[in-house]
Design an enzyme around this catalytic site. Sequence first.
Site, mmCIF file in Angstrom:
data_model
loop_
_atom_site.group_PDB
_atom_site.id
_atom_site.type_symbol
_atom_site.label_atom_id
_atom_site.label_comp_id
_atom_site.label_asym_id
_atom_site.label_seq_id
_atom_site.Cartn_x
_atom_site.Cartn_y
_atom_site.Cartn_z
ATOM 1 N N TYR A 1 18.618 -27.332 -22.941
ATOM 2 C CA TYR A 1 18.530 -26.427 -21.786
ATOM 3 C C TYR A 1 17.129 -25.817 -21.710
ATOM 4 O O TYR A 1 16.458 -25.869 -20.674
ATOM 5 C CB TYR A 1 19.585 -25.316 -21.882
ATOM 6 C CG TYR A 1 19.310 -24.164 -20.951
ATOM 7 C CD1 TYR A 1 19.487 -24.307 -19.577
ATOM 8 C CD2 TYR A 1 18.846 -22.945 -21.433
ATOM 9 C CE1 TYR A 1 19.210 -23.254 -18.707
ATOM 10 C CE2 TYR A 1 18.571 -21.889 -20.572
ATOM 11 C CZ TYR A 1 18.755 -22.050 -19.216
ATOM 12 O OH TYR A 1 18.479 -21.017 -18.360
ATOM 13 N N LYS B 1 31.327 -17.154 -15.797
ATOM 14 C CA LYS B 1 30.528 -17.868 -16.804
ATOM 15 C C LYS B 1 31.248 -18.060 -18.136
ATOM 16 O O LYS B 1 30.744 -18.764 -19.010
ATOM 17 C CB LYS B 1 29.199 -17.135 -17.042
ATOM 18 C CG LYS B 1 28.260 -17.206 -15.847
ATOM 19 C CD LYS B 1 26.942 -16.502 -16.107
ATOM 20 C CE LYS B 1 26.138 -17.200 -17.174
ATOM 21 N NZ LYS B 1 24.792 -16.616 -17.327
#
Length: 310
Positions: free
Chosen positions: A140, A178
């Site tokens: 990421y 999330k």
Amino acid sequence: MIVVTGGAGFIGSNIVKALNQIGYNDVLVVDNLKDGTKYANLVDLNISDYMDKEDFIASIVAGDDFGDIDAVFHEGACSSTTEWDGKYMMDNNYQYSKELLHYCMERTIPFLYASSAATYGGRTEHFIEDRQYEQPLNVYGYSKFLFDQYVRALLPQAESQICGFRYFNVYGPREGHKGGMASVAFHLNNQINAGENPKLFAGSEGFKRDFIYVGDVAAVNLWFWQNNVSGIFNCGTGRAESFQAVSDAVLDYHKKGQLEYIPFPEKLKGRYQAYTQADLTQLRAAGYTQPFKTVAEGVAEYLRWLNHNY
């Protein structure tokens, strides 16, 4: 019209809210609502249209005309630091961003995008927007780092605004979808509401992060757009505060519960940022002078919202 990718997500929906607050309602939200719970982030916002991410990318690649676009806020990405599918991450965070950037540059549309403090990796000092300080710990962080590098190479010849923000630890309203990637404040609040004691990883008193309230993040985005400033900037408070400070703020709000410590997960060892603190030299030099909320201030405001809305 303004385009906000990831507009149903955490930071994106807060940018839409901030735009609404300055009277801007002509907003195209681009997102993937496969997780249908994200719709809740848009319910109280004014937008003019919604478009699925895949359809939007296809239109961008085809060079379709969207009419007059005043700006693109590109917040759409896979933001899971525990996702190790590198192909998915690079397609989603790098290739997509490049396509959109070139679309904007060709049409001189201001392009403001989400980078990340994950670009800095495991360092404990010098969180400075410069190549020598960047060494991401996961794919990421690498996807964000690589796009920043791509932007740096293009900035000198760009004729329109390109601005990236390295978000540090963002918390606040509209992050509930999330799950495990939501903020510590969100999880601690849920634990107390479930009748449990709030839990932190062992060693958390020594873990310090730069926690920034999402309202402050949205304010930074709008200011840079309105002032037409280009570059890559840290978006944090400039203060490292402990996870303990977050739990103290949550406990102070609820006036009940006692902190418990749980073992640190093996899978996160060596891949976990134990310390982050944004260097705000470049942000301040660009002219942004607004103060940032402390953890005590921001968490209190967040919990008032969270416990009223959920």
